[in-house]
Design a protein around this motif. Structure first.
Motif, PDB file in Angstrom:
ATOM      1  N   SER A  49      29.736 -18.332   2.342  1.00 35.84           N
ATOM      2  CA  SER A  49      29.133 -17.880   3.591  1.00 35.84           C
ATOM      3  C   SER A  49      28.735 -16.413   3.454  1.00 35.84           C
ATOM      4  O   SER A  49      29.342 -15.665   2.677  1.00 35.84           O
ATOM      5  CB  SER A  49      30.091 -18.061   4.770  1.00 35.84           C
ATOM      6  OG  SER A  49      31.198 -17.181   4.639  1.00 35.84           O
ATOM      7  N   LYS A  85      25.398 -20.470   5.385  1.00 38.67           N
ATOM      8  CA  LYS A  85      26.095 -21.217   4.339  1.00 38.67           C
ATOM      9  C   LYS A  85      25.199 -21.320   3.112  1.00 38.67           C
ATOM     10  O   LYS A  85      24.013 -21.643   3.226  1.00 38.67           O
ATOM     11  CB  LYS A  85      26.466 -22.617   4.826  1.00 38.67           C
ATOM     12  CG  LYS A  85      27.504 -22.636   5.934  1.00 38.67           C
ATOM     13  CD  LYS A  85      27.798 -24.056   6.381  1.00 38.67           C
ATOM     14  CE  LYS A  85      28.817 -24.072   7.510  1.00 38.67           C
ATOM     15  NZ  LYS A  85      29.083 -25.465   7.989  1.00 38.67           N
ATOM     16  N   LEU A  94      31.219 -23.673  -1.820  1.00 40.12           N
ATOM     17  CA  LEU A  94      30.490 -23.347  -0.600  1.00 40.12           C
ATOM     18  C   LEU A  94      30.791 -21.894  -0.265  1.00 40.12           C
ATOM     19  O   LEU A  94      31.942 -21.448  -0.363  1.00 40.12           O
ATOM     20  CB  LEU A  94      30.913 -24.263   0.550  1.00 40.12           C
ATOM     21  CG  LEU A  94      30.235 -24.043   1.902  1.00 40.12           C
ATOM     22  CD1 LEU A  94      28.736 -24.311   1.812  1.00 40.12           C
ATOM     23  CD2 LEU A  94      30.873 -24.939   2.971  1.00 40.12           C
TER      24      LEU A  94
END
Length: 880
Positions: A846, A859, A844
Motif C-alpha cells: 500500500s 494498493k 501486496l
C-alpha cells in the motif's frame, strides 16, 4: 476386403473428394504460358478514400512513383500511413486465348510493406498483411475489359519504417492449375502400433475461382520413407467440382508396422502443371529407450567461464517453483498438438511463420522434462518428435511451404527452430533420430545456400534484411559441435560473410563500429538478437574477436539505452532511439519473443564471461517482464505486455509467436540460478528456495559431490540460509551474487561477516566442512523511478527486483488513471489475505496517493502478477 493373416496388417484408406465451383474445365492440350508485364511507373497519392479504387476516378493530379523501391526513397521519407497506387493498363485479349480452361489471370505484384488491398476496375481481387510476403492474386476474366483501359488500384497501409510496393516487376500471366486449385487433407497422423489399423483420409479440392466440373486423374501412393517400400499405388479418373462430389475407398495390405506417407498428384491435361500434395498417413515411433544426456563432441576454442549444472540435479521451492510449475502444467502440458504440427503433415501452414512452433516447444519442453522428469510431458514430447520427424521430406526439407514457395519468407526460420528443438531433445535423451533429422536439415541448407554457382543468397530468402533466415546461425553452431562435420562450421562463416552481401543486414560490421542496434539493418529486435546469440556461439568456436566486439557493443547499447524498467525492449518490435520507451498497449511494446531472446543473449554472454552484470539484467527480466507475459492461472500469454493497460493474454497459437517463446524463457531459469565455475566451485545467482546436488571441481582439480540447500522467502524478503554439504571436506570457491538493487549485503561464514558490493560477486574461496552454513542478508529498498524521456512528470515504484503496478481490479475506486497521482510514497506491506480468492501470488503493498485531489490508500502488486484477472494496470503514475 481385409485378408485374415497373422503377418499382414490391413489398412483401409478412405479418400473423400470434396469440391467447390461453377465453371467447367475439360482436359485437352495446353500451350505455353503467356505473360504481360505491368508498368514500373504508377500514379501515387497519400491519404485514403474509397473512391480511389474506382475506374472512373480521375487521378490526373496524382504524382508518379516507381514500384521497385519504397516510397521513403522517393520523396516521402517521414510518411507512415495509408497511400494508394494506380496503374492504367490495356490488357490484350490474346491473354485469354491460351487460358480457356481456367478463365483467370495470375496477378503478381511482389512484396508490399506492410498491408495491401488490391482492386481491378473497382472490384477487390485480394489483400493481405506482411511486409515481405509476395502478393499473388487471381483475376477472373469477367473483371477484365479486354483491349481497353483497366485500372489496377492498390491501397497500402504502412505502420512504420519503409513502406510501399517494392522489389519486383509486376505482371499478369496465364493462371496455372496451382493458381486456381489446391488439394489438402484434414487427416491427423495415427500412431501405427497395432494390426488392422484403419486410416481415414479426406482429400479436399479447394478452388480459388468457381469451377463446375474438372476432369482429371488422381494418383495415390502410400509408401514408407525409411524402407522405400510402396504399400499402395493407384491412378483413378476423377471428376471434381460443385456438381460431382465423390468418394473413393481402397483397401491396402501393409506387411510391416512403420511410418507411412501418402502422396497425391492431380493432373488435368488442359492446364500446364500438376498439383501435388504429401502428408503423413501413419507414424510408428522408434523405441525411446536407453535415454541419457549427450554432450557436444567439439570443444570450444574459447571455453565458458560458467556452465549449467545437470538440470535433473536442481529443484526449487517457493515463488520460483510456483512459476516453473505453472509453466509446465498450465502452458506446456496444454499445448495444442494438432495446432503446432498440422502445418507439417498437412502443408502448407495457415501462416507463413507457423513452422516455428514445434521447435520452440521442444526447446522448452526438453529442459523442463530434464528438470522435472514429468512422465506426461515426456510422452507428449516423444509423440511430437515422432510426428515432426515423420513429416520430413527425403531431401531433408522440414518446412511448412509447398515446393513453389520453398525458401521464401519464414522457411529457413522454421528449419532453425526445428534444429534447435530437435537438438535440445537429443541433448537430454540421446535419441538418435532427432540428431539425424537435424543433420538432414543442415545438409539441405548447406546445399541450398552459399556462394557457389546455383546456390541462393541466404539474406534474400527472408524479410528483415535477411535477419530471419541468418538467425539459423545459432543451431548450426550446435550441429557442428554435435557432429564435428566442418561443413556446418563453414556454413556459419558463410552467414557472417552474407551479412555484408548486397542488401545484407551488416550486423557485425555495423555493431563493431557504430555499436547501435537501432542503426543496424532495420532494427528488428527479435531477429537481430537471435543472430547475436549465434554470433557469441560462433566466436567461441573461432576466436574471432570482431564477433565478440559486435555482440558486446550490442548488449551494452540495449542494456544502457533500450531497456524498459521491467527488462524488455522493443516498440513495434524494433529497437528505437535511446530512452524512447513508450509503454502503452497502443505502441506494441515489449514483444515476448524479444524478452526471451534478450534473456538468451544475456545467458550466452554470462556463460562466456562469468560476469555478474549479465545475471543482473537476467534477474530483472525474469522477475518482471518474463513472468508478466504468462498468466500463471491459465498459461495464457500476451504477445505484447504493456506497462500501461490490460495485459492482452491469449491462449491459442493463431498469430501468436510469443505463446511459444515465453515458455522457453521460463524454462531457462534453472540453468541460471546455479552455475559451475570453469576452474573451481560454483555461483549462486538467484536467492530462491532451492537445492543443488551435483559434482563440482575443487581447487586441486578433483571432483566432489556437493549438496547446496537454500532456504529463503525471496522475493518478499532479503534473507537466505545456505547450507553446503560436500561429501568430503573440500576447498573450492563459492561465489555469491550481490544483486545490483540490494543494499547492505552481508554474508556470515563461520562467524565472520563479509560485506558485498552491489552488482558484483562475493568470492568465498576456502575449505568447506560438511554442513557449512552461510547466512545471507540484504536490504530490499523501495526505489522511486523517474519516468524519463517517455513519461516526464511520472514515477514508478520498485521493491527489490520487482517493479510494482496499480491494478484497477484491486482498486475499484480508481476509474480514471489520469486523475491519480502520488508524491514520494512510503511503501508498506499488506497481508496477502487482502488479495482476492484465487489470486496467484502473496505480495501486496500500500502507498499514499491522491485521486481526484483526495488522499487515497493505493494498493499495488508486483507487475509480474498484475492484470491476471483482466484488470487495467498502470506502472507509471503521475507525480504529485
Amino acid at each position: 476386403m481385409r485378408k485374415k493373416s497373422s503377418t499382414a496388417i490391413s489398412v483401409i484408406c478412405t479418400i473423400t473428394l470434396i469440391l467447390v465451383g461453377l465453371m467447367e474445365i475439360r482436359c485437352g492440350s495446353s500451350n505455353d504460358v503467356k505473360s504481360f508485364m505491368l508498368p514500373n511507373q504508377w500514379k501515387f497519392q497519400t491519404g485514403d478514400s474509397k473512391d480511389f479504387s474506382k475506374i472512373e476516378f480521375d487521378d490526373a493530379a496524382w504524382k508518379e512513383i516507381k514500384i521497385d523501391t519504397f516510397w521513403e526513397k522517393q520523396g516521402y521519407e517521414n510518411y507512415d500511413g495509408i497511400a494508394w497506387y494506380r496503374a492504367h493498363v490495356v490488357i490484350p485479349s490474346s491473354l485469354k486465348e491460351n487460358n480457356t480452361a481456367v478463365q483467370a489471370l495470375h496477378l503478381s505484384l511482389g512484396p508490399i510493406d506492410d498491408g495491401d488491398e488490391t482492386y481491378l476496375n473497382g472490384e477487390k481481387v485480394g489483400g493481405m498483411w506482411g511486409w515481405s510476403t509476395n502478393r499473388s492474386y487471381i483475376v477472373p476474366f469477367k473483371l477484365i475489359r479486354w483491349d481497353e483501359e483497366n485500372i489496377i488500384a492498390i491501397r497500402v497501409d504502412d505502420t512504420t519504417l519503409n513502406g510501399g510496393i517494392y522489389g519486383r516487376s509486376p505482371s499478369l500471366k496465364d493462371a496455372m492449375l496451382s493458381d486456381v486449385l489446391k488439394i489438402k487433407t484434414n487427416h491427423k497422423p495415427v500412431d501405427f502400433t497395432s494390426a488392422n489399423k484403419s486410416f481415414n483420409d479426406t482429400v479436399i479440392f479447394n478452388f480459388k475461382v468457381p469451377v463446375e466440373k474438372m476432369e482429371g486423374s488422381l494418383q495415390i501412393k502410400v509408401y514408407s520413407p525409411q524402407s522405400k517400400i510402396i504399400a499402395f499405388e493407384k491412378n483413378i479418373d476423377v471428376t471434381v467440382g460443385s456438381g460431382s462430389d465423390s468418394t473413393y475407398i481402397s483397401s491396402v495390405e501393409i506387411k510391416e508396422l512403420g511410418t507411412y506417407r501418402v502422396d497425391y498428384s492431380f493432373v488435368c491435361k488442359s492446364v500446364s502443371d500438376t498439383i501435388k500434395y504429401s502428408t503423413v498417413l501413419a507414424y510408428a515411433p522408434l523405441p525411446h529407450t536407453n535415454e541419457h544426456t549427450e554432450n557436444p563432441i567439439v570443444k570450444l576454442a574459447i571455453p565458458d567461464e560458467a556452465m549449467p549444472f545437470d538440470l535433473q540435479n536442481i529443484s526449487f521451492g517457493g515463488y520460483l517453483d510456483d512459476r516453473l510449475q505453472a509453466n509446465l502444467v498450465q502452458r506446456l502440458l496444454k499445448i495444442d498438438e494438432k495446432g503446432i504440427l498440422e502445418c507439417y503433415y498437412n502443408r502448407p501452414g495457415k501462416q507463413t511463420w507457423v513452422g516455428e512452433y514445434p521447435g520452440k516447444y521442444l526447446h522448452a519442453a526438453s529442459r523442463v522434462w530434464r528438470s522435472t522428469k514429468n512422465e506426461q510431458l515426456k510422452t507428449q514430447m516423444d509423440r511430437i518428435v515422432d510426428i515432426l520427424i515423420a513429416s520430413q521430406n527425403e531431401d531433408g526439407y522440414l518446412g511448412t511451404y509447398l515446393p513453389e514457395n520453398y525458401w521464401t519468407d519464414w522457411d529457413v526460420w522454421a528449419h532453425k527452430y526445428n534444429m534447435l528443438g530437435l537438438l535440445s531433445y537429443y541433448a537430454v535423451t540421446g535419441y538418435k533420430p532427432a540428431l539425424e533429422s537435424s543433420i538432414k536439415m543442415g545438409d539441405l541448407l548447406c546445399r541450398t545456400f552459399g556462394e557457389n554457382k546455383g546456390q541462393r543468397n541466404i539474406v534474400e530468402s527472408s524479410g528483415h534484411v535477411g535477419m530471419a533466415s541468418t538467425s539459423v546461425l545459432e543451431p548450426m553452431t550446435y550441429l557442428y559441435r554435435y557432429t564435428s562435420d566442418k561443413k556446418y562450421l563453414d556454413f556459419c562463416n558463410y552467414i557472417i560473410s552474407a551479412y555484408d552481401s548486397k542488401n545484407g543486414p551488416q550486423i557485425v560490421t555495423t555493431l563493431s563500429t557504430i555499436g547501435k542496434v537501432d542503426k543496424t539493418a532495420n532494427a528488428k529486435a527479435y531477429e537481430m538478437t537471435s543472430n547475436l546469440t549465434g554470433i557469441v556461439k560462433l566466436y567461441q568456436l573461432t576466436g574471432d574477436k570482431t564477433l565478440l566486439k559486435a555482440a558486446e557493443n550490442a548488449w551494452n547499447d540495449v542494456a544502457t539505452n533500450k531497456l524498459y524498467i521491467t527488462g524488455t525492449a522493443s516498440e513495434e518490435e524494433r529497437y528505437r532511439a535511446d530512452f524512447y520507451l513508450p509503454a502503452g498497449n497502443e505502441v506494441n511494446m515489449g514483444e515476448g519473443c524479444v524478452t526471451t531472446t534478450w534473456l538468451q543473449f544475456s545467458q550466452a554472454l554470462y556463460y562466456l564471461t562469468g560476469e555478474s552484470k549479465y545475471i543482473n539484467e537476467i534477474e530483472k527480466s525474469v522477475y518482471n517482464h518474463l513472468f508478466a507475459a504468462e498468466n500463471p492461472n491459465d498459461g495464457c500469454v500476451s504477445y505484447y505486455t504493456a506497462l500501461q493497460g490490460k495485459k492482452p493474454y491469449r491462449c491459442t497459437i493463431d498469430a501468436h509467436c510469443c505463446l511459444a517463446s515465453i515458455p522457453r524463457g521460463i524454462a531457462a531459469i534453472p540453468e541460471l540460478a546455479f552455475a559451475k565455475n570453469a576452474k573451481s566451485g560454483f555461483d549462486i545467482n538467484l536467492y530462491s528456495t532451492g537445492k543443488l546436488v551435483d559434482k563440482i571441481i575443487t581447487k586441486d582439480g578433483k571432483e566432489v559431490n556437493v549438496t547446496c540447500s537454500i532456504e529463503s522467502t525471496f522475493p518478499q524478503e532479503g534473507k537466505a540460509t545456505i547450507t553446503l554439504n560436500p561429501e568430503a571436506i573440500s576447498e573450492f570457491e563459492l561465489s555469491l551474487r550481490v544483486p545490483e538493487w540490494s543494499r547492505n549485503f552481508k554474508a556470515v561464514v563461520n562467524g565472520k561477516t563479509i560485506a558485498g558490493v552491489s552488482g558484483q560477486y562475493i568470492n568465498l574461496s576456502q575449505v568447506w566442512d560438511k554442513k557449512s552454513v552461510i547466512k545471507v542478508s540484504y536490504d530490499m529498498p523501495t526505489q522511486i523511478l523517474d519516468g524519463g524521456k517517455s513519461y516526464p512528470g511520472y514515477i514508478a515504484l520498485k521493491y527489490g527486483t520487482q517493479v510494482l503496478a496499480v491494478d484497477q481490479s484491486l482498486n475499484p475506486e480508481i476509474t480514471d488513471f489520469d486523475k491519480l497521482s502520488m508524491g514520494n510514497p512510503m511503501l508498506k506491506s499488506v497481508p496477502a489475505s487482502s488479495l482476492p480468492k484465487g489470486w496467484f501470488g502473496n505480495q501486496l503493498f500500500s502507498a499514499h496517493a491522491f485521486y481526484n485531489g483526495k488522499a487515497v490508500n493505493l494498493k499495488l502488486v508486483p507487475y509480474a502478477e498484475a492484470s491476471q484477472t483482466g484488470g487495467d494496470i498502470r506502472v507509471w503514475i503521475k507525480k504529485e
